[in-house]
Design a protein around this motif. Sequence first.
Motif, PDB file in Angstrom:
ATOM      1  N   ALA A  13       0.360  -1.533  -0.053  1.00 48.44           N
ATOM      2  CA  ALA A  13       0.128  -0.167  -0.019  1.00 48.44           C
ATOM      3  C   ALA A  13       0.911   1.392   0.254  1.00 48.44           C
ATOM      4  O   ALA A  13       1.765   1.442   1.041  1.00 48.44           O
ATOM      5  CB  ALA A  13      -0.496  -0.198   1.131  1.00 48.44           C
ATOM      6  N   GLY A  14       0.503   2.286  -0.904  1.00 49.57           N
ATOM      7  CA  GLY A  14       0.936   3.259  -0.936  1.00 49.57           C
ATOM      8  C   GLY A  14       2.466   3.984  -1.964  1.00 49.57           C
ATOM      9  O   GLY A  14       3.291   4.276  -1.974  1.00 49.57           O
ATOM     10  N   ALA A  15       2.328   2.128  -2.817  1.00 47.46           N
ATOM     11  CA  ALA A  15       3.105   1.878  -4.121  1.00 47.46           C
ATOM     12  C   ALA A  15       3.043   3.200  -4.863  1.00 47.46           C
ATOM     13  O   ALA A  15       1.842   3.504  -5.349  1.00 47.46           O
ATOM     14  CB  ALA A  15       3.276   0.689  -4.590  1.00 47.46           C
ATOM     15  N   PRO A  16       4.179   3.946  -5.330  1.00 46.45           N
ATOM     16  CA  PRO A  16       3.462   4.759  -6.615  1.00 46.45           C
ATOM     17  C   PRO A  16       3.506   3.727  -7.801  1.00 46.45           C
ATOM     18  O   PRO A  16       2.954   2.690  -7.788  1.00 46.45           O
ATOM     19  CB  PRO A  16       5.302   4.873  -6.998  1.00 46.45           C
ATOM     20  CG  PRO A  16       6.306   3.195  -6.924  1.00 46.45           C
ATOM     21  CD  PRO A  16       5.218   3.260  -5.846  1.00 46.45           C
ATOM     22  N   ASP A  17       3.347   4.224  -9.036  1.00 42.55           N
ATOM     23  CA  ASP A  17       2.374   3.822 -10.042  1.00 42.55           C
ATOM     24  C   ASP A  17       2.715   2.619 -10.688  1.00 42.55           C
ATOM     25  O   ASP A  17       4.531   2.567 -10.410  1.00 42.55           O
ATOM     26  CB  ASP A  17       2.815   5.481 -11.064  1.00 42.55           C
ATOM     27  CG  ASP A  17       1.814   6.112 -11.827  1.00 42.55           C
ATOM     28  OD1 ASP A  17       0.777   6.507 -10.268  1.00 42.55           O
ATOM     29  OD2 ASP A  17       2.145   7.105 -12.194  1.00 42.55           O
ATOM     30  N   THR A  18       1.989   2.192 -10.890  1.00 41.97           N
ATOM     31  CA  THR A  18       3.448   0.333 -10.762  1.00 41.97           C
ATOM     32  C   THR A  18       2.547  -0.016 -12.512  1.00 41.97           C
ATOM     33  O   THR A  18       1.808  -0.078 -12.768  1.00 41.97           O
ATOM     34  CB  THR A  18       2.242  -0.459  -9.798  1.00 41.97           C
ATOM     35  OG1 THR A  18       3.122   0.596  -8.478  1.00 41.97           O
ATOM     36  CG2 THR A  18       3.495  -1.961  -9.893  1.00 41.97           C
ATOM     37  N   ALA A  19       3.881  -0.488 -13.655  1.00 42.54           N
ATOM     38  CA  ALA A  19       3.477  -0.960 -14.459  1.00 42.54           C
ATOM     39  C   ALA A  19       3.332  -2.205 -13.631  1.00 42.54           C
ATOM     40  O   ALA A  19       4.500  -3.389 -13.784  1.00 42.54           O
ATOM     41  CB  ALA A  19       4.132  -0.792 -15.631  1.00 42.54           C
ATOM     42  N   VAL A  20       2.350  -3.273 -15.216  1.00 38.88           N
ATOM     43  CA  VAL A  20       2.184  -4.528 -14.653  1.00 38.88           C
ATOM     44  C   VAL A  20       2.155  -5.326 -16.177  1.00 38.88           C
ATOM     45  O   VAL A  20       1.424  -4.785 -17.592  1.00 38.88           O
ATOM     46  CB  VAL A  20       0.523  -5.236 -13.803  1.00 38.88           C
ATOM     47  CG1 VAL A  20       0.868  -4.536 -12.816  1.00 38.88           C
ATOM     48  CG2 VAL A  20      -0.633  -4.559 -15.023  1.00 38.88           C
ATOM     49  N   THR A  21       2.090  -6.087 -16.058  1.00 41.79           N
ATOM     50  CA  THR A  21       1.972  -7.025 -17.544  1.00 41.79           C
ATOM     51  C   THR A  21       1.089  -8.251 -17.370  1.00 41.79           C
ATOM     52  O   THR A  21       0.750  -8.979 -16.365  1.00 41.79           O
ATOM     53  CB  THR A  21       3.403  -8.079 -17.850  1.00 41.79           C
ATOM     54  OG1 THR A  21       3.463  -6.776 -18.517  1.00 41.79           O
ATOM     55  CG2 THR A  21       2.807  -8.815 -19.859  1.00 41.79           C
ATOM     56  N   ILE A  22      -0.441  -8.075 -18.424  1.00 45.73           N
ATOM     57  CA  ILE A  22      -1.123  -9.243 -17.848  1.00 45.73           C
ATOM     58  C   ILE A  22      -1.267  -9.706 -19.274  1.00 45.73           C
ATOM     59  O   ILE A  22      -1.762 -10.012 -20.279  1.00 45.73           O
ATOM     60  CB  ILE A  22      -2.867  -8.402 -17.694  1.00 45.73           C
ATOM     61  CG1 ILE A  22      -2.931  -7.589 -17.241  1.00 45.73           C
ATOM     62  CG2 ILE A  22      -3.798 -10.024 -17.805  1.00 45.73           C
ATOM     63  CD1 ILE A  22      -4.234  -6.692 -17.302  1.00 45.73           C
ATOM     64  N   THR A  23      -1.676 -11.568 -19.285  1.00 52.76           N
ATOM     65  CA  THR A  23      -0.835 -12.686 -19.899  1.00 52.76           C
ATOM     66  C   THR A  23      -2.641 -13.555 -20.454  1.00 52.76           C
ATOM     67  O   THR A  23      -2.861 -13.491 -18.797  1.00 52.76           O
ATOM     68  CB  THR A  23      -0.104 -13.300 -19.687  1.00 52.76           C
ATOM     69  OG1 THR A  23       1.252 -12.791 -19.028  1.00 52.76           O
ATOM     70  CG2 THR A  23       0.420 -14.386 -20.628  1.00 52.76           C
ATOM     71  N   GLY A  24      -3.033 -13.780 -21.517  1.00 51.44           N
ATOM     72  CA  GLY A  24      -3.316 -14.806 -21.551  1.00 51.44           C
ATOM     73  C   GLY A  24      -3.618 -14.642 -22.793  1.00 51.44           C
ATOM     74  O   GLY A  24      -2.872 -14.751 -24.342  1.00 51.44           O
ATOM     75  N   THR A  25      -5.251 -14.725 -24.261  1.00 48.74           N
ATOM     76  CA  THR A  25      -5.473 -15.216 -25.164  1.00 48.74           C
ATOM     77  C   THR A  25      -6.904 -13.551 -25.587  1.00 48.74           C
ATOM     78  O   THR A  25      -7.337 -13.167 -24.918  1.00 48.74           O
ATOM     79  CB  THR A  25      -5.764 -16.743 -24.900  1.00 48.74           C
ATOM     80  OG1 THR A  25      -6.785 -16.581 -24.822  1.00 48.74           O
ATOM     81  CG2 THR A  25      -4.724 -17.434 -25.254  1.00 48.74           C
TER      82      THR A  25
END
Length: 86
Positions: A13-25
């Motif tokens: 909690a309180g993290a800065p902007d966070t880049a994530v990757t979503i994997t799927g189809t």
Amino acid sequence: PTTSQITPNEVVAGAPDTAVTITGTNFVSNSIVLFGATELTPSAVNSTQISVTIPAVNLASAATVNVAVRNPGNQNSNAQTFTITA
């Protein structure tokens, strides 16, 4: 669309902007990401991966959030769990 993984799947909690990757189809160029009830616009999309940044304002408090992908026509994927720890 379907999702199989989100990386990373946890922040403090309180993290800065966070880049994530979503994997799927079956992702398409104008897919959007649903972070709980918040619609996020991806920075990159191909048929099997979506990159998106979760704004810090959405990471302020501890929570468990469902993350899904929506294709045009309101076609929603299954959800992956993203955890914001205290």
